[in-house]
Design a protein around this motif. Sequence first.
Motif, short mmCIF file in Angstrom:
data_model
loop_
_atom_site.label_atom_id
_atom_site.label_comp_id
_atom_site.label_asym_id
_atom_site.label_seq_id
_atom_site.Cartn_x
_atom_site.Cartn_y
_atom_site.Cartn_z
N PHE A 21 0.96 -1.34 0.08
CA PHE A 21 0.12 -0.06 0.08
C PHE A 21 0.92 1.06 -0.05
N ILE A 23 0.98 5.13 0.11
CA ILE A 23 0.11 6.62 0.33
C ILE A 23 1.01 7.57 0.52
N GLU A 61 6.71 -0.37 7.18
CA GLU A 61 6.85 0.76 6.54
C GLU A 61 8.00 1.45 6.16
N THR A 71 5.76 10.24 0.87
CA THR A 71 5.13 8.85 0.48
C THR A 71 5.65 7.78 1.33
N THR A 86 -8.83 0.78 7.56
CA THR A 86 -9.75 1.82 6.92
C THR A 86 -11.09 2.19 7.69
N HIS A 91 -8.02 6.00 11.60
CA HIS A 91 -8.02 6.44 10.18
C HIS A 91 -9.11 7.00 9.83
N LEU A 110 -3.65 14.24 -1.85
CA LEU A 110 -3.38 13.13 -1.29
C LEU A 110 -3.47 11.77 -2.48
N TYR A 111 -2.81 10.54 -2.40
CA TYR A 111 -2.56 9.76 -3.17
C TYR A 111 -2.55 8.53 -2.36
N HIS A 112 -3.24 7.51 -3.09
CA HIS A 112 -2.91 6.04 -2.72
C HIS A 112 -3.02 5.04 -3.93
N GLU A 113 -2.21 4.04 -3.62
CA GLU A 113 -2.32 2.68 -4.41
C GLU A 113 -2.03 1.57 -3.95
N THR A 114 -2.58 0.63 -4.25
CA THR A 114 -2.85 -0.95 -3.67
C THR A 114 -2.32 -1.85 -4.51
#
Length: 159
Positions: A21, A23, A61, A71, A86, A91, A110-114
């Motif tokens: 993940f 973010i 992380e 990031t 989440t 959160h 804000l960005y996120h990728e999973t």
Amino acid sequence: MSTSIHKGAFTAKTEDGFVVFIIGVRLNKLSGFFKWISAIQAMTPMLKELYQNPELGFLRETTVIGWRTVTTIQYWKSYEHLEAYTYGTTHSKAMKMFYQKMEKSGAVGLYHETYKVEKNESLYINMPIYGLAKAFSHVRITNELNTARKRMERTSFFE
């Protein structure tokens, strides 16, 4: 992060089926610098909670700081663990604060990728323990694992 350098070639001994993940927050307008800092600070209680509660499924992380972005690359046991987190209080509070204070101005993004990872390969040469090796375990590369293909296609890695 440990700064102890491990000389030679290493890889990460991982489990199949984990989640990565990613973010981050981006400073879109210089005038929003203090909002950007607030967004970054919102991550601190979440990371503290995750490290203190391994049953949540969070593994580790790594945070990367750029000129306009911060990031965090996170490793999770499963998508279900990540998804469940989440909906938790910590959160939910952070996201509510983000939407109330920052979304409207556009000063901070804000960005996120999973990613669900079924197979993986890694290489660390003359590095401290980092990334997947930090989330799982760090092992020296042997002849059986001396190419990216061998590491990607390993079947008896855990024996």
